[in-house]
Design a protein around this motif. Structure first.
Motif, PDB file in Angstrom:
ATOM      1  N   VAL A  93       0.864  -1.177   0.000  1.00 28.41           N
ATOM      2  CA  VAL A  93       0.000   0.000   0.000  1.00 28.41           C
ATOM      3  C   VAL A  93       0.901   1.228   0.000  1.00 28.41           C
ATOM      4  CG1 VAL A  93      -1.834   1.236   1.199  1.00 28.41           C
ATOM      5  CG2 VAL A  93      -1.783  -1.271   1.250  1.00 28.41           C
ATOM      6  N   ASP A  94       0.799   2.033  -1.046  1.00 19.58           N
ATOM      7  CA  ASP A  94       1.675   3.193  -1.140  1.00 19.58           C
ATOM      8  C   ASP A  94       1.298   4.278  -0.137  1.00 19.58           C
ATOM      9  OD1 ASP A  94       2.898   1.830  -3.122  1.00 19.58           O
ATOM     10  OD2 ASP A  94       2.294   3.149  -4.766  1.00 19.58           O
ATOM     11  N   GLY A  95       0.015   4.341   0.228  1.00 18.06           N
ATOM     12  CA  GLY A  95      -0.448   5.350   1.170  1.00 18.06           C
ATOM     13  C   GLY A  95      -0.645   4.784   2.557  1.00 18.06           C
ATOM     14  N   ASP A  96      -1.683   5.258   3.242  1.00 15.05           N
ATOM     15  CA  ASP A  96      -1.981   4.822   4.607  1.00 15.05           C
ATOM     16  C   ASP A  96      -2.640   3.447   4.607  1.00 15.05           C
ATOM     17  OD1 ASP A  96      -1.016   7.245   5.528  1.00 15.05           O
ATOM     18  OD2 ASP A  96      -3.002   8.190   5.543  1.00 15.05           O
ATOM     19  N   LEU A  97      -2.383   2.701   5.672  1.00 15.38           N
ATOM     20  CA  LEU A  97      -2.961   1.373   5.865  1.00 15.38           C
ATOM     21  C   LEU A  97      -3.733   1.373   7.175  1.00 15.38           C
ATOM     22  CD1 LEU A  97      -3.259  -1.610   5.063  1.00 15.38           C
ATOM     23  CD2 LEU A  97      -1.063  -2.046   6.200  1.00 15.38           C
ATOM     24  N   LEU A  98      -5.060   1.191   7.075  1.00 15.67           N
ATOM     25  CA  LEU A  98      -5.932   1.150   8.243  1.00 15.67           C
ATOM     26  C   LEU A  98      -6.563  -0.228   8.309  1.00 15.67           C
ATOM     27  CD1 LEU A  98      -7.510   2.433  10.603  1.00 15.67           C
ATOM     28  CD2 LEU A  98      -9.178   3.252   8.915  1.00 15.67           C
ATOM     29  N   VAL A  99      -6.287  -0.973   9.381  1.00 14.39           N
ATOM     30  CA  VAL A  99      -6.735  -2.361   9.416  1.00 14.39           C
ATOM     31  C   VAL A  99      -7.643  -2.624  10.614  1.00 14.39           C
ATOM     32  CG1 VAL A  99      -4.742  -3.230   8.157  1.00 14.39           C
ATOM     33  CG2 VAL A  99      -4.660  -3.108  10.663  1.00 14.39           C
ATOM     34  N   ASP A 100      -8.568  -3.564  10.367  1.00 15.73           N
ATOM     35  CA  ASP A 100      -9.468  -4.107  11.382  1.00 15.73           C
ATOM     36  C   ASP A 100      -9.967  -5.411  10.775  1.00 15.73           C
ATOM     37  OD1 ASP A 100     -11.160  -4.521  13.514  1.00 15.73           O
ATOM     38  OD2 ASP A 100     -12.033  -2.517  13.484  1.00 15.73           O
ATOM     39  N   GLY A 101     -10.922  -6.053  11.399  1.00 11.77           N
ATOM     40  CA  GLY A 101     -11.482  -7.264  10.831  1.00 11.77           C
ATOM     41  C   GLY A 101     -10.518  -8.418  10.870  1.00 11.77           C
ATOM     42  N   GLY A 102     -10.559  -9.277   9.834  1.00 15.25           N
ATOM     43  CA  GLY A 102      -9.790 -10.506   9.862  1.00 15.25           C
ATOM     44  C   GLY A 102      -8.640 -10.522   8.876  1.00 15.25           C
ATOM     45  N   LEU A 103      -7.559 -11.224   9.265  1.00 10.16           N
ATOM     46  CA  LEU A 103      -6.439 -11.542   8.378  1.00 10.16           C
ATOM     47  C   LEU A 103      -6.326 -13.050   8.306  1.00 10.16           C
ATOM     48  CD1 LEU A 103      -3.862 -10.967   6.717  1.00 10.16           C
ATOM     49  CD2 LEU A 103      -2.605 -10.902   8.897  1.00 10.16           C
ATOM     50  N   GLU A 104      -6.413 -13.592   7.090  1.00  6.24           N
ATOM     51  CA  GLU A 104      -6.251 -15.032   6.890  1.00  6.24           C
ATOM     52  C   GLU A 104      -5.063 -15.260   5.967  1.00  6.24           C
ATOM     53  OE1 GLU A 104      -9.814 -16.724   5.373  1.00  6.24           O
ATOM     54  OE2 GLU A 104     -11.015 -16.248   7.152  1.00  6.24           O
ATOM     55  N   VAL A 105      -4.162 -16.138   6.375  1.00  7.54           N
ATOM     56  CA  VAL A 105      -3.006 -16.496   5.562  1.00  7.54           C
ATOM     57  C   VAL A 105      -3.104 -17.985   5.271  1.00  7.54           C
ATOM     58  CG1 VAL A 105      -0.499 -16.480   5.383  1.00  7.54           C
ATOM     59  CG2 VAL A 105      -1.663 -14.703   6.719  1.00  7.54           C
ATOM     60  N   VAL A 106      -3.147 -18.333   3.975  1.00  8.43           N
ATOM     61  CA  VAL A 106      -3.363 -19.726   3.572  1.00  8.43           C
ATOM     62  C   VAL A 106      -2.306 -20.121   2.549  1.00  8.43           C
ATOM     63  CG1 VAL A 106      -5.841 -19.622   4.026  1.00  8.43           C
ATOM     64  CG2 VAL A 106      -4.972 -19.072   1.746  1.00  8.43           C
ATOM     65  N   PRO A 107      -1.999 -21.421   2.422  1.00 10.64           N
ATOM     66  CA  PRO A 107      -0.986 -21.865   1.453  1.00 10.64           C
ATOM     67  C   PRO A 107      -1.566 -21.933   0.050  1.00 10.64           C
ATOM     68  CG  PRO A 107      -1.868 -23.745   2.628  1.00 10.64           C
ATOM     69  CD  PRO A 107      -2.507 -22.529   3.238  1.00 10.64           C
ATOM     70  N   ALA A 108      -0.669 -21.764  -0.938  1.00  6.19           N
ATOM     71  CA  ALA A 108      -1.094 -21.877  -2.328  1.00  6.19           C
ATOM     72  C   ALA A 108      -1.512 -23.298  -2.659  1.00  6.19           C
ATOM     73  CB  ALA A 108       0.023 -21.414  -3.253  1.00  6.19           C
ATOM     74  N   ASP A 109      -0.797 -24.279  -2.116  1.00  2.93           N
ATOM     75  CA  ASP A 109      -1.157 -25.689  -2.306  1.00  2.93           C
ATOM     76  C   ASP A 109      -0.486 -26.506  -1.214  1.00  2.93           C
ATOM     77  OD1 ASP A 109       1.556 -26.402  -3.237  1.00  2.93           O
ATOM     78  OD2 ASP A 109       0.987 -25.325  -5.060  1.00  2.93           O
ATOM     79  N   SER A 110      -0.706 -27.798  -1.247  1.00  2.00           N
ATOM     80  CA  SER A 110      -0.221 -28.681  -0.169  1.00  2.00           C
ATOM     81  C   SER A 110       1.285 -28.873  -0.202  1.00  2.00           C
ATOM     82  CB  SER A 110      -0.918 -30.044  -0.273  1.00  2.00           C
ATOM     83  OG  SER A 110      -0.654 -30.640  -1.535  1.00  2.00           O
ATOM     84  N   SER A 111       1.956 -28.452  -1.287  1.00  2.00           N
ATOM     85  CA  SER A 111       3.393 -28.673  -1.390  1.00  2.00           C
ATOM     86  C   SER A 111       4.218 -27.575  -0.723  1.00  2.00           C
ATOM     87  CB  SER A 111       3.811 -28.784  -2.861  1.00  2.00           C
ATOM     88  OG  SER A 111       3.598 -27.550  -3.541  1.00  2.00           O
ATOM     89  N   VAL A 112       3.585 -26.493  -0.272  1.00  2.00           N
ATOM     90  CA  VAL A 112       4.304 -25.391   0.355  1.00  2.00           C
ATOM     91  C   VAL A 112       4.888 -25.851   1.691  1.00  2.00           C
ATOM     92  CG1 VAL A 112       4.088 -23.074   1.314  1.00  2.00           C
ATOM     93  CG2 VAL A 112       2.845 -23.674  -0.769  1.00  2.00           C
ATOM     94  N   SER A 113       6.195 -25.601   1.869  1.00  2.00           N
ATOM     95  CA  SER A 113       6.841 -25.982   3.130  1.00  2.00           C
ATOM     96  C   SER A 113       7.808 -24.881   3.557  1.00  2.00           C
ATOM     97  CB  SER A 113       7.597 -27.302   2.980  1.00  2.00           C
ATOM     98  OG  SER A 113       8.630 -27.183   2.008  1.00  2.00           O
TER      99      SER A 113
END
Length: 513
Positions: free
Chosen positions: A441-461
Motif C-alpha cells: 500500500v503506497d499510502g496509509d494502511l488502516l486495518v481491522d477485521g480478519g487476516l487469513e493467511v493460507v498456502p497456495a497448495d499442499s506442497s508449500v513448506s
C-alpha cells in the motif's frame, strides 16, 4: 410461441388437412393469394419476386392471405419475396432436403396496419437469402415473425438483417436451430427513433441452438431491441446494445446451462445518451475482449448477479458514467467476473446531472481484475471476493468484503490507501518465502477485521528462519486486525512468529516454544 405464429400455423394445418389448398405439387403447396401460382419441381421463379398475401398488388391494401409450403425435399428459388401485405402471408420450409434460396430480400409484413408475415424453417430445412427484413412497414398489431426450430434447421442472411425495421419484428431460434447472419440491426431503422411499434425481439433457446453473426451487430438501433439467450450460443463481432437515446431501453439477457454470448472486438453497452442493459443470469456466460459501458443516470449497465453466472473479459473494461442512480457494473449472488486487463471508471458530471456514484459494485461472488483505476468513491466493495494485481485509487473494504491477495496475481499493489472495516477480511495466499510485500500500500494502511493467511497448495513448506512479507505501506499504519489466522501448516516443532506484523509486515518461522 407468439400467438400470431400459432394462429397462422393452425390455420395452415387445418387447410391442408381439409384438402382446400389451391394449386399443389408433391413438394410445394400454395394456398390463397400467392404470385406466381405455378409450382414446379424445383419451383424456380427466375427473376420473379415471390408474393405471398396481397399478391395481386403488393403496394395496395388487400384482404387476401396466402401461404406457401416447401416440404419433402422441395426446392424454391426466387429473386426477392414479399410476405404479408395488410393481411397475412406465410412461408414454411419443412424437413431435411427442403430449401428456399432467395436472391435479394425476404420482407415480412410489407405494408399496412394489419400486415403479418411469417417464415418458418423447421427440422433440417434451409433458407438462404441476401437480406432479411422482419417487420418492414408499420403494423400496429402484427408485424413480422421468424421461427427456426429443430436440429439442423438453418436460416442464413448473407448481407443485412433488420428485425423490427418499421414495425414489430420477432425472431425465435430454438431446439437446435441455427441462424447465420452478417450485419444485424434490431429495433428500429433510419428515422424511427422513439417509434413504439418499431421494436425487435430475438430469443435463442435450447441446447445446440446457435446464432452466428459476422458483421455489425446493433441491439436497439433507433428504438427498443431485446435479446434473450437461454441455454443457447450466440457469436457476434463488435456488438452494441443501444445506439441512440430512447425511452424504450434495449435489453439483453444470458442465462441457463450452456447459455453463452461470445463477442470478438469491442463490446459496447449504452449510448452517448446512456441507455442499454445486459443481465447475466444463473448459469449464463458472457465472453468478451474489450468492453465499454456508457451510462447516464444509471440507464446502462452489466449485471452479473446470479448463481454460476460469469463474465470473462480478456481485455480492458471502461465505464463512462454521469449522474449515476445505480451502478453500471454489478457483481452479486455468487457470480464470477474475470477481467484480464484494466478495469477503469471515468465518471463525469454533465449539465444538470452531478456525479452520484458508484459505477462499480460487488455485492457477492468474485471480481478479479488485472488492474483497476478508480475515481474516488466510484467503487462500492459491499461484499464478495475481490482480487487485482494493481489498484490505483483509495480502496475501502469497510463492509463485508474479502480482499484476496496472491491467488490470481502474485501480489497486489495499491497506489493509494487501504482501509479495512471490522466485518471485512484480508486473505493472503503464500507460496513460499517472500522478501517483497504481497500487499503493498503506497499510502496509509488502516486495518481491522480478519487476516487469513493460507498456502497456495499442499506442497508449500517452510523451515526455521523463513520469512514472508505480508504487508508493506508507505504512509501511516493504524489499527490492528481483530483476528489473525495463519493456516499455513508447519512441520512439528515449528511455529509462526507474528510479533513484527505491525512493524515490518512480516511473519517468520521460529522454533516452537
Amino acid at each position: 410461441m407468439d400467438k400470431h405464429i400459432q394462429y397462422a400455423l393452425s390455420t395452415l394445418l387445418v387447410a391442408t388437412s381439409l384438402g382446400v389448398a389451391g394449386t399443389a405439387h408433391a413438394y410445394v403447396t400454395i394456398t390463397g393469394d400467392v404470385s406466381p401460382g405455378n409450382p414446379s419441381d424445383p419451383w424456380d421463379l427466375g427473376s420473379s419476386v415471390l408474393r405471398v398475401g396481397g399478391a395481386s398488388n403488393p403496394w395496395e391494401p388487400t384482404f387476401n392471405s396466402g401461404e406457401v409450403i416447401v416440404a419433402s425435399g422441395g426446392q424454391l428459388f426466387s429473386a426477392g419475396a414479399l410476405v404479408g401485405n395488410d393481411r397475412s402471408g406465410t412461408v414454411q420450409v419443412i424437413g431435411y432436403g427442403s430449401k428456399w434460396t432467395n436472391s435479394g430480400s425476404i420482407q415480412l409484413c410489407v405494408k399496412g396496419y394489419n400486415c403479418h408475415g411469417l417464415l418458418v424453417v423447421q427440422n433440417g430445412a434451409e433458407v438462404l437469402t441476401d437480406d432479411l427484413v422482419v417487420g418492414n412497414r408499420s403494423s400496429e398489431s402484427y408485424g413480422g415473425d421468424v421461427l427456426v426450430e429443430g436440429y439442423d434447421a438453418t436460416l442464413t442472411s448473407q448481407v443485412n438483417t433488420y428485425i423490427g425495421l418499421s414495425a414489430r419484428g420477432r425472431v425465435d431460434i430454438k431446439q437446435g436451430g441455427s441462424f447465420f447472419s452478417n450485419n444485424v440491426y434490431i429495433g428500429g431503422g433510419s428515422g424511427a427513433s422513439g417509434c413504439s411499434i418499431c421494436n425487435g425481439h430475438v430469443t435463442v433457446t435450447g441446447s445446440a441452438t446457435r446464432w452466428v453473426s459476422t458483421g455489425e451487430f446493433i441491439l436497439g438501433v433507433n428504438s427498443q431491441g431485446t435479446l434473450d439467450i437461454d441455454r443457447a450460443e450466440v457469436f457476434t463481432n463488435n456488438a452494441r446494445i443501444g445506439r441512440r437515446e430512447t425511452l424504450l431501453i434495449s435489453k439483453a439477457s444470458v442465462h441457463g446451462w450452456g447459455g453463452t454470448w461470445t463477442n470478438q472486438g469491442l463490446f459496447r453497452v449504452g449510448t452517448v445518451e446512456g441507455s442499454g442493459e445486459l443481465t447475466i443470469g444463473a448459469y449464463g456466460t458472457l465472453v468478451t475482449e474489450d468492453t465499454e459501458i456508457h451510462s447516464e443516470l444509471g440507464h446502462a449497465f452489466i449485471k452479473v448477479n446470479d448463481v454460476y453466472a460469469s463474465w470473462l473479459n480478456s481485455g480492458d473494461v471502461t465505464v463512462f458514467a454521469s449522474g449515476n442512480r445505480s451502478p453500471s457494473l454489478v457483481v452479486g449472488k455468487d457470480a464470477f467476473v474475470s477481467i484480464d486487463g484494466l478495469l477503469r471508471t471515468a465518471p463525469k458530471a454533465v449539465g444538470l446531472y452531478p456525479y452520484l456514484g458508484p459505477s462499480v459494485r460487488i455485492e457477492d461472488g468474485d471480481l478479479i481484475a488485472g488492474a483497476m483505476e478508480i475515481e474516488a468513491g466510484d467503487f462500492d466493495f459491499a461484499g464478495g471476493r475481490f482480487e487485482t494485481g494493481s489498484f490505483v485509487g483509495d480502496l475501502a473494504n469497510v463492509q463485508s468484503g474479502e480482499l484476496s491477495v496472491g491467488e490470481a496475481h502474485p501480489a497486489t499493489d495499491i497506489v493509494g490507501s487501504y482501509s479495512q472495516g471490522p466485518g471485512a477480511t484480508l486473505r493472503i495466499v503464500v507460496g513460499g518465502s517472500s522478501p517483497s510485500p504481497l500487499l503493498q500500500v503506497d499510502g496509509d494502511l488502516l486495518v481491522d477485521g480478519g487476516l487469513e493467511v493460507v498456502p497456495a497448495d499442499s506442497s508449500v513448506s517452510f523451515q526455521v528462519g523463513d520469512t514472508v512479507a505480508l504487508l508493506g505501506w508507505g504512509g501511516d499504519l493504524e489499527g490492528t486486525f481483530a483476528a489473525v489466522n495463519i493456516a499455513v501448516p508447519l512441520a512439528s516443532g515449528l511455529a509462526w512468529d507474528t510479533s513484527a506484523l505491525y512493524a515490518t509486515g512480516e511473519i517468520t518461522v521460529v522454533p516452537a516454544t
